[in-house]
Design an enzyme around this catalytic site. Sequence first.
Site, short mmCIF file in Angstrom:
data_model
loop_
_atom_site.label_atom_id
_atom_site.label_comp_id
_atom_site.label_asym_id
_atom_site.label_seq_id
_atom_site.Cartn_x
_atom_site.Cartn_y
_atom_site.Cartn_z
N LEU A 147 82.96 78.74 42.88
CA LEU A 147 83.84 77.94 41.93
C LEU A 147 84.55 78.63 41.11
O LEU A 147 83.49 78.77 40.03
CB LEU A 147 83.72 76.64 41.88
CG LEU A 147 83.40 75.76 43.31
CD1 LEU A 147 83.53 74.07 42.49
CD2 LEU A 147 84.63 75.74 43.86
N CYS A 148 85.33 78.87 40.41
CA CYS A 148 85.58 79.44 39.22
C CYS A 148 85.74 78.51 37.95
O CYS A 148 86.03 77.42 38.68
CB CYS A 148 86.66 79.78 38.55
SG CYS A 148 87.71 80.58 37.17
N VAL A 149 84.37 78.74 36.92
CA VAL A 149 84.02 77.91 35.77
C VAL A 149 85.52 77.24 35.12
O VAL A 149 85.89 76.33 34.79
CB VAL A 149 83.20 78.68 34.72
CG1 VAL A 149 83.01 79.42 34.70
CG2 VAL A 149 82.86 77.89 34.32
N ALA A 156 87.49 75.52 37.12
CA ALA A 156 87.20 74.19 37.63
C ALA A 156 86.68 72.78 36.26
O ALA A 156 86.96 71.45 36.74
CB ALA A 156 85.55 74.78 38.42
#
Lengths: 134, 102, 130
Positions: free
Chosen positions: C77-79, C82
């Site tokens: 998941l892209c930080v 997210a």
Amino acid sequence: MATKKFLYINRKPPHGSIYALESLEVVLIGAAFEQAVTLAFIDDGVYQLLQNQDSSAIGTKNFAPTYRALGDYDVNRIYVERESLELRGLVKEDLMPLTWEDEDDDWAEKDSIHVVGSAELAEIIEQQDVILNF
Amino acid sequence: MSVLHIVNKSPYDRNSLETCLRLAAAGSAILLIEDGVYAARKPSSAADTLQQALDNHPLYALQADLQARGLATDSLIDGIQLVDYDGFVKLTTEYDKTQSWL
Amino acid sequence: MKFSIMVNEGPYTHQASDSAYHFTEAALRAGHQIVRVFFYHDGVNNGTRLSVPPQDDRNVCDRWSQLAQQHQLELILCVAAAQRRGMLDADEAKRAGKDSNNIAPGFEISGLGQLIDAGIQADRTIVFGD
């Protein structure tokens, strides 16, 4: 690390959804990987580059100025489809002037935006290794 | 080989297919998935456009998405090739890269 | 062949996550390697462990977790995406002073660089979105 040709295709307008902003975030991070980066603005994506954007009254992040920094990240192959501009009654002068400095040419300031017809853009798409769409 | 273009939007809702056809080089292929498969149903204006595109592009549609939407195989334009997910994967290996017209 | 998969929409609203799942499953079945599945935009919402769909429907989030477990898949998941959307692992929650976290097993939070890296490593990159 192998060098690949990355193409980021932008087809959505900038403020009604987050795609344009988050696409720009990918491009800026991706620039650090020293791959060959090309951007294409097609359909409503051309509105991302329009001059005089000011999102202060809708309270969202004003990210339009960030496009002007792309040249500093060596992102200087930016293609805008002529047919998309024409359909929207736009000309290149309606877009933000995006430039980069060519270190091999005594740091001459050069235009990053190239308005190209669909046939030429089709060829550019063919030449890529990785295409990401926003 | 060249590009596998993937279209997942109905041609009556978005311009994805229209833009894809404008920017797909001759010899590149087009795969219709999700709501993109509605374009393949004939008679329709989109089917007429696609029928012409067949001269320059192999055309595919994802069987699972056709079935989900009640589009019978015999209602589709002539020359379209149906694939399942295994066939979808195989297509992506046969073409050099994919471009999803989101 | 090595594949990189990008998922740009969350579960249930759009078909993107379902299509990506079926594609990934088929690619694994054919003996291909999945370098990484990268979730971006609302796609990060696929990584919640708090989704409770009705019993007669598929569980989009759990299904990804199970596939990851079976095949040692990397689900990222892209930080930045997210954090915006309230998807936090234990470390992120602690750092941000939040009272809980919600990341499902098999998913990890990491940077956008992972998307570019996957594109470099993989022979094919496939994007699923709206």
